[in-house]
Design an enzyme around this catalytic site. Structure first.
Site, PDB file in Angstrom:
ATOM      1  N   ASP A 193      -8.185   2.919   2.159  1.00 12.16           N
ATOM      2  CA  ASP A 193      -7.560   3.351   3.385  1.00 12.16           C
ATOM      3  C   ASP A 193      -7.033   4.766   3.124  1.00 12.16           C
ATOM      4  OD1 ASP A 193      -5.595   1.561   5.865  1.00 12.16           O
ATOM      5  OD2 ASP A 193      -6.425   3.574   5.853  1.00 12.16           O
TER       6      ASP A 193
HETATM    7  C1  GLC Z   1      -5.308   4.355   9.015  1.00 13.45           C
HETATM    8  C2  GLC Z   1      -5.637   2.911   9.200  1.00 13.45           C
HETATM    9  C3  GLC Z   1      -7.093   2.625   9.098  1.00 13.45           C
HETATM   10  C4  GLC Z   1      -7.875   3.805   9.654  1.00 13.45           C
HETATM   11  C5  GLC Z   1      -7.663   4.962   8.714  1.00 13.45           C
HETATM   12  C6  GLC Z   1      -8.356   6.237   9.194  1.00 13.45           C
HETATM   13  O1  GLC Z   1      -4.136   4.531   8.292  1.00 13.45           O
HETATM   14  O2  GLC Z   1      -4.932   1.962   8.402  1.00 13.45           O
HETATM   15  O3  GLC Z   1      -7.348   1.407   9.824  1.00 13.45           O
HETATM   16  O4  GLC Z   1      -9.261   3.476   9.735  1.00 13.45           O
HETATM   17  O5  GLC Z   1      -6.280   5.233   8.512  1.00 13.45           O
HETATM   18  O6  GLC Z   1      -7.785   6.675  10.390  1.00 13.45           O
END
Ligand code: GLC
Length: 751
Positions: A266
């Site tokens: 993430d």
């Molecule tokens: C965010 C989310 C994730 C998302 C990523 C990119 O913090 O937790 O679900 O796809 O960052 O935006």
């Protein structure tokens, strides 16, 4: 006979230059070559730096690629509900473009409420078409985390509380997406079930609950749908960050399940080079540093050069990234994408209609009959509020948004007088940018939501005006609910309570007292309580966040053009204390104590808790009404069946009403006197059938070994123990008119 190949071959044979060129084309560029052969042909051509450039970000949402060898940047995009707007290359700031509007599909929880896996395939297909149109290779979804607490801010982005329903809907979405040459990235792996302290909270959960509740959707995504990517969660699991967790990533995902795709972090979820290198991370995204300072960039290179990390570990990561790119034809050129087509709009509307859940309708106020209604009072902030861009990473710029009010006005089209009252004061911090396009793509005037007509009044004046409007109307549509403000349905924070905010409960009660013909429409992405007004209102419809066609879908349902067929994918509790995560009120159970949250309830999540503790829900898992009625009969439990089934269960469903409608036939397995602790009943099959009035249909459900199994920690396997199982069939987890016994003569063990 197709002569083209013959012609092409003859062209090759008679043109030496062309023949030589074809012969010189490297294997990795041959679209006809198997993916693994292309990977093995390309790998040795890469320099160390080129390899490292493939395993960490080179912008907010892409990797570097290898231009020298014709390997493109690999682009990814949020989110589960449609292709997100373009952001700046190196920050979260919007890029400010006007060519990045997309089809805003209903929220994932609305998709889950359709209980229609075929619709999930269509949903994934829309996302893939539009992702290709925007040159995206990986879509960051679906989100499949189990709803453990109804307060979780991202409940709307997920598929509910039951592993079997979540698995079926996830598999459908992934299959639809990947059939469109776009890789799904299933998230967030794993046990990411709250937003409070999401970046560091450690989750302790017993092995059976992990295997039987929190992992099945990820396992189905990998082993059934062949998902090409997973995203590690921000939180820790048993003390180690999920983005580089040896147990989850190396042992379970890659060794046990045989996952051959890539695990990405993430954004900002990576915390260690050594762990990222050794414990299963294949692609580092979003770390808050210069790209070359990422954990898998310069520090990784230094470690390889010092002999600290074998090159083989980098090569495995590179192989996984290249497999994904080749598998989705990212090097060969994919079919052109499409955006905002009539088909996409129809899919958005169909999911919205099939996802709406009729919770109450007495004495059958719905569907509304326009021939007898002359004045409709529409009340509520959510009747007008735009939702597409809210909720953080799942937000997006919708081509348009048909709000509930807009949908009702369009449907009524002057056949009745419609008034609107804001009713409550709700903050409006989220952005909106809905540029109305017709399907040819010609931009119309920007569709700004008209500011609520009475936004200069105070809360008391607003409420009084709403009550007066209700009194003067034949029928009231009160559009209540939540929104994407902080501590509501949004990423990065959890809700603080189950009650509706902004004084809505009190106002609904006043409005219902002023006009008993009041319908409450809930626009929200998670369960809410309904005191004190539920007894006062004759009809309640859970509309969810219904996407850009939501207002049209709502009108279809309220006026009866569509018969509601949604069923709850999660329990609606009477109070927060009735739920597993909150029953004790201890921080240990939620949101965590000394940095750790303990899932002491184990398997007893959602309706499993209600059944085990004999706690009556407000509305049970699987519940939903229709404008018609259905009868159940003819239960038949046969041993064996197709595909290694241990039992095949048949029953007959009849539409006993006067309108066509769809029923969701649900099958729950209830172990009788099990030797190990088991939930009272668990959903293990369902089928959605559309029936004409009077029509009877036989529904057949096959039950494989896993339908009877628990996870044996000792045997590290799934065990369907010998013994008796009650098979219960019906219309919700608490309304199961058919039941019969199935005896498993000998245990069956699977892995
Ligand atoms: C965010 C989310 C994730 C998302 C990523 C990119 O913090 O937790 O679900 O796809 O960052 O935006």
């Amino acid at each position: 006979m197709n002569l083209l190949p013959v012609f092409a071959l003859s062209l090759l044979l008679c043109c030496p230059g062309l023949r030589a060129q074809e012969a010189l084309k490297p294997r990795y560029l041959d679209p006809a070559a198997p993916v693994d052969e292309r990977v093995e042909d390309l790998l040795p051509r890469l320099t160390l730096d080129e390899k490292l450039g493939l395993v960490h970000a080179d912008s907010k949402f892409c990797t570097a690629g290898v231009p020298r060898l014709g390997i493109p940047k690999m682009w990814m995009s949020d989110g589960p509900h449609g292709v997100r707007e373009e952001l700046s290359l190196d920050s979260w700031r919007p890029a400010g473009r006007t060519d990045d509007f997309a089809t805003w599909m209903p929220a994932s929880i609305a998709l889950a409420s359709t209980w229609n896996p075929a619709l999930a395939v269509a949903y994934g297909g829309v996302l893939a078409d539009e992702a290709r149109a925007r040159n995206k290779h990986i879509m960051l979804g679906p989100g499949v985390n189990i709803q453990r607490s109804p307060l979780n801010g991202r409940t709307f982005e997920y598929l509910g509380e039951d592993p079997w329903l979540v698995s079926r809907m996830a598999v459908g979405t992934i299959r639809g997406m990947q059939a469109g040459d776009v890789a799904a990235c299933v998230k967030h792996f794993a046990v990411n079930n709250q937003e409070v302290d999401r970046g560091k909270v450690n989750v302790e959960v017993d092995e059976r609950a992990l295997r039987e509740i929190y992992l099945p959707a990820f396992e189905a995504a990998v082993r059934e749908a062949g998902a090409w990517a997973l995203m590690g969660a921000y939180n820790k699991f048993r003390g180690q960050y999920c983005c580089h967790n040896a147990t989850l990533l190396n042992r379970v995902l890659k060794e046990e399940w045989g996952f051959r795709g890539l695990v990405m972090s993430d954004w900002g979820g990576t915390h260690s080079t050594a762990e990222a290198v050794r414990d299963g991370l294949d692609l580092e995204m979003g770390t808050r540093s210069a790209y070359q300072d990422y954990y898998l960039a310069r520090p990784f290179r230094a470690g390889i050069e010092k002999g600290e990390y074998p090159l083989a570990l980098l090569d495995d990561k590179v192989r996984r990234n290249l497999r994904v790119l080749f598998a989705i034809k990212g090097v060969d050129g994919r079919p052109a994408g499409t955006i905002n087509t009539r088909a996409h709009q129809a899919a958005a509307r169909r999911v919205a209609e099939e996802g709406m859940v009729l919770l109450k309708n007495s004495p059958t106020l719905l569907p509304l009959d326009l021939s007898t209604i002359k004045r409709i009072a529409v009340i509520g902030d959510n009747a007008l509020r735009l939702g597409a861009l809210g909720g953080q990473s799942s937000g997006m710029k919708a081509f348009y948004e048909i709000t509930p009010l807009a949908g009702l006005l369009a449907y009524v089209a002057g056949r009745a007088d419609v008034t609107y009252s804001l009713g409550v004061l709700a903050p409006q911090h989220q952005r909106f940018e809905a540029l109305a396009f017709d399907v040819t793509g010609a931009a119309l005037a920007p569709a700004q939501p008209s500011p609520a007509p009475e936004s200069t009044l105070n809360a008391a004046e607003l409420a009084d005006r709403a009550v007066a409007a209700a009194k003067a109307a034949d029928v009231v549509v009160f559009v209540a609910g939540l929104n994407h403000e902080r501590n509501q349905d949004t990423e990065s924070s959890d809700r603080l309570a189950l009650e509706l905010p902004y004084g809505q409960p009190e106002l609904i009660a006043r409005v219902a007292a002023a006009n008993p013909r009041t319908i409450v429409v809930l626009v929200a992405g998670s369960p809410v309580t309904m005191d004190p007004w539920l007894e006062q209102v004759p009809a309640v419809l859970q509309a969810w966040y219904a996407g850009m066609e939501g207002g049209n879908a709502l009108a279809s349902i309220l006026f009866g053009d569509a018969n509601p067929s949604g069923r709850l994918p999660c329990t609606f509790p009477r109070r927060l204390a009735d739920t597993a995560a909150h029953a004790s009120g201890l921080a240990r159970h939620y949101p965590g104590e000394a940095g750790t949250v303990h899932y002491d309830e184990g398997l007893l999540v959602g309706y499993r808790w209600n059944d085990a503790k004999a706690v009556e829900p407000l509305f049970p898992f699987g519940f939903g009404l229709s404008y018609t009625t259905f009868g159940y009969s003819g239960l038949n439990i046969l041993p064996g069946g197709e595909g290694g089934a241990l039992a095949t269960v048949e029953c007959e469903v009849t539409n006993t009403g006067t309108r066509a409608g769809a029923e969701v036939v649900q099958l729950y397995v209830e172990p009788v006197a099990p030797a190990v602790a088991r939930p009272v009943r668990e959903l293990k099959g369902f089928d959605k059938v559309l029936l004409q009035p009077g029509e009877k249909r036989t529904v057949r459900l096959a039950l494989g070994p896993r339908a009877f199994s628990y996870y044996s920690v000792e045997r590290k396997a799934w065990v369907a123990a010998a013994g008796e199982y009650r098979i219960a069939i019906g219309r919700s987890s608490r309304d199961l008119p058919l039941g019969g016994l199935f005896v498993l003569a000998a245990p069956v063990e699977t892995r």
